[in-house]
Design a protein around this motif. Structure first.
Motif, short mmCIF file in Angstrom:
data_model
loop_
_atom_site.label_atom_id
_atom_site.label_comp_id
_atom_site.label_asym_id
_atom_site.label_seq_id
_atom_site.Cartn_x
_atom_site.Cartn_y
_atom_site.Cartn_z
N ASN A 72 0.81 -1.22 0.00
CA ASN A 72 0.00 0.00 0.00
C ASN A 72 0.84 1.27 0.00
O ASN A 72 0.29 2.37 -0.01
CB ASN A 72 -0.92 0.02 1.22
N TYR A 91 -1.71 4.02 0.63
CA TYR A 91 -2.97 3.96 -0.12
C TYR A 91 -3.80 2.79 0.37
O TYR A 91 -3.34 1.64 0.42
CB TYR A 91 -2.69 3.79 -1.61
N ASN A 92 -5.04 3.08 0.73
CA ASN A 92 -5.97 2.04 1.18
C ASN A 92 -6.97 1.76 0.06
O ASN A 92 -7.72 2.65 -0.34
CB ASN A 92 -6.72 2.51 2.43
N PRO A 93 -6.99 0.54 -0.49
CA PRO A 93 -7.90 0.25 -1.61
C PRO A 93 -9.37 0.48 -1.29
O PRO A 93 -10.19 0.64 -2.20
CB PRO A 93 -7.62 -1.24 -1.91
N THR A 107 -12.33 5.04 -2.02
CA THR A 107 -12.71 5.15 -3.42
C THR A 107 -12.91 6.60 -3.89
O THR A 107 -13.01 6.84 -5.09
CB THR A 107 -14.01 4.37 -3.68
N CYS A 128 -9.98 6.65 5.71
CA CYS A 128 -9.66 7.31 4.44
C CYS A 128 -9.59 8.82 4.63
O CYS A 128 -10.55 9.42 5.13
CB CYS A 128 -10.71 6.98 3.38
#
Length: 586
Positions: free
Chosen positions: A107, A191-193, A196, A272
């Motif tokens: 990530n 980065y956290n999937p 969005t 996020c």
């Protein structure tokens, strides 16, 4: 020589998905500075990060070819300094002490601003190490998509490349002798999937354009919303527009932000987090002709913070200075401004003109030539521009022993120099003009105003242009480099389409029989009389140059009761003649 950064409305958004681990925008150097010396500098002329981050290298930090300027831009371009590697193979820039151990390598992502002039043949070598302090460290190359143009580009390194480590180092290396490489805006983030939301580049639009401090509205487009709950926190202003928690795509609006104030907006939903950064738009009006600038600003204030002038680049400021310059027959009011060496250039727009003749007059005192140590010290420090801020006529200065000469040219270099040698400390009156019909630039230096006639008095310098100037609509004060721009005091700028328009306000009889009383004003009423007693336009400016009163009167009385006690400049125009007076309100 320092490049002019053409100014336009520039909105920059910097978006991070998840947590920022490390970020560096290289600060704002005052000139070319070797990396070891820059580390020891003071903000803003130093790196953003201190211990445990350590910077080393054989390159230097420069303010030229800034990201976000004429050399190109990208989302998040800071536009200040950048690390420069050139001409010597093996020159490098190294960063030690980055801690990514709290995050999964999959990530961890990285971006950096990148410029290479010889993009087809020379690309920077980027490597990382987790044991850079070892006697024989291991450096692992990082591959990335090379630049395809000689302009700034934002390089992205995906997840899974940088390791999770408490001792991560990065190294940028010059691979060949030829080529120019610049690095800026290095950012490492997690980065956290699951995050969005995507924020596009923010834009800013002025709510009004006046001589007052106006407000602007920021618009931040987004996609990927419609789920979750978001907290939106701006550094200033009021949140409005679409809610990313309920709308898949839309615009976040931030209202009521004061002009000149940059904006940071944080958008958070659970783990996020996102951030959008916007450079404030300029909400300053165009000055109408005739334009008279007595610099009525408090000593020490920056010229670019006034409502009549705008900063074009970065560096040290042009500052208001106490007192006026004096020249026989050319009356002065207000204060003056001073500048020296490298730094910010200031631009003042006026009504765009395409026919006839434009005249500009001003007083200048070169007080110290000792800083002019360059081998070719000819430089321009003032000039007429078109409405797009491109130079069209430049006034030069060149050192000659302990004295100096003026020069005039449309180009950025000149041999068109006045033969007269002038002394530091002497006040000079300069009148510049451009005739759209004859394509002629002229400059008169220290004319006798008692007998001056533009049709008869020979100019000190002139130049017939081979290419016509399409329009003139601005004036720039310019700081070049530390070794070419001397210490200058500049005062009493006047611009108009007639010579009478710039000289009338300097003559005793500019408005025949003019009386302004009482002064100081204590009862809220100012009386303005003249021999004609015709209708007059009265404009009052405070010490910051902000217009605080504008009225037309056919009587002698002007109501100033709404003005706070203090010092002001009052500009009086009657039948085409203009005079400026200092006004005190108690």
């Amino acid at each position: 020589m320092k490049k002019l950064y053409t100014l336009f409305l520039l909105a920059i958004a910097s978006v991070s998905f998840g947590q920022t681990i490390y970020s560096e925008n290289m600060g704002t150097p005052t000139g070319t500075t070797l990396i070891p010396a820059y580390v020891a500098g003071t903000a803003p002329a130093t790196f953003q990060n201190g211990a445990p981050i350590v910077y080393t290298g054989t390159g230097d930090v420069r303010i030229t070819s800034a990201s976000g300027g004429t050399s190109g831009t990208y989302n998040g371009a800071s536009g200040g300094g950048n690390v420069y590697l050139t001409n010597t193979a093996g020159k490098y820039f190294q960063i030690d002490g980055i801690n990514t151990s709290a995050f999964s390598s999959a990530n961890i992502q990285m971006t950096f601003g990148y410029l290479t002039a010889t993009f087809a043949t020379v690309q920077v070598i980027l490597e990382y190490s987790t044991d850079a302090a070892a006697t024989t460290p291991t450096w692992t190359p990082i591959t990335f998509a090379n630049n395809t143009t000689a302009a700034w580009n934002l390089v992205s390194i995906p997840g899974g490349v940088l390791p999770s480590s408490n001792s991560l180092s990065l190294r940028f290396t010059q691979p060949a002798v030829a080529g120019q490489i610049r690095i800026d805006d290095i950012k490492i983030f997690n980065y956290n999937p699951a995050c969005t939301l995507v924020l596009a580049a923010a834009t800013g639009a002025c709510d009004a354009v006046t001589f007052n401090i106006d407000t602007y509205t920021a618009t931040i487009p987004f996609t990927g919303g419609g789920t979750g709950s978001y907290t939106i926190t701006p550094s200033l202003g009021t949140v409005a527009g679409d809610n990313p928690g309920s709308v898949a795509a839309g615009n976040i609006l931030i209202n009521g932000i004061p002009e000149g104030t940059n904006l940071t907006v944080d958008v958070v939903s659970g783990v996020c987090s996102y951030q959008s950064v916007l450079t404030a738009p300029v909400c300053k009006p165009v000055n109408t002709l005739p334009y008279s600038e007595p610099f009525p600003y408090t000593a020490g204030n920056t010229l670019g913070s006034s409502q009549r002038w705008t900063n074009l680049n970065t560096g040290d400021d042009i500052l208001a200075a106490a007192g006026s310059l004096s020249y026989n027959g050319y009356a002065a009011t207000g204060n003056s401004v001073t500048f020296t060496g490298a730094g910010i250039d200031c631009f003042s727009p006026f009504t765009s003109t395409t026919t006839g003749t434009i005249y500009a007059s001003f007083l200048v005192n070169v007080t110290d030539l000792s800083t002019m140590t360059a081998t070719t010290p000819t430089t321009y420090f003032a000039g007429l521009t078109d409405a797009a801020k491109n130079y069209k006529g430049r006034l030069f200065i060149t050192k000659s022993g302990t004295q100096y000469q003026f020069g005039l040219d449309a180009a950025s270099t000149t041999t068109n120099l006045d033969a007269t040698l002038r002394n530091a400390g002497d006040v000079q009156l300069v009148i510049m003009s451009y005739d759209f019909t004859t394509l002629t630039l002229k400059a008169w230096i220290n004319p006798d105003l008692a007998t001056f006639d533009v049709a008869v008095t020979l100019p000190t310098l002139s130049q017939v242009l081979t290419t016509a100037i399409a329009d003139l609509g601005g004036f720039i004060l310019r700081q070049d480099t530390a070794t070419t721009t001397p210490t200058i005091i500049f005062d009493e700028l006047r611009i108009d389409t007639t010579i009478g328009g710039i000289l009338a306000s300097n003559q005793v009889n500019a408005i025949a029989g003019l009386k302004v009383y009482p002064n100081p004003v204590s009862n809220g009423t100012l009386f303005i009389e003249s021999d004609l007693n015709a209708a007059k336009t009265i404009t009052v400016f405070d010490v910051l140059g902000k217009q605080v009163l504008n009225t037309t009167t056919s009587s002698n009385a002007v109501n100033v009761s709404q003005l706070n006690p203090g010092i002001y400049m009052v500009q009086i125009t009657e039948e085409g003649n203009t005079a400026t007076k200092k006004l005190v309100i108690r």
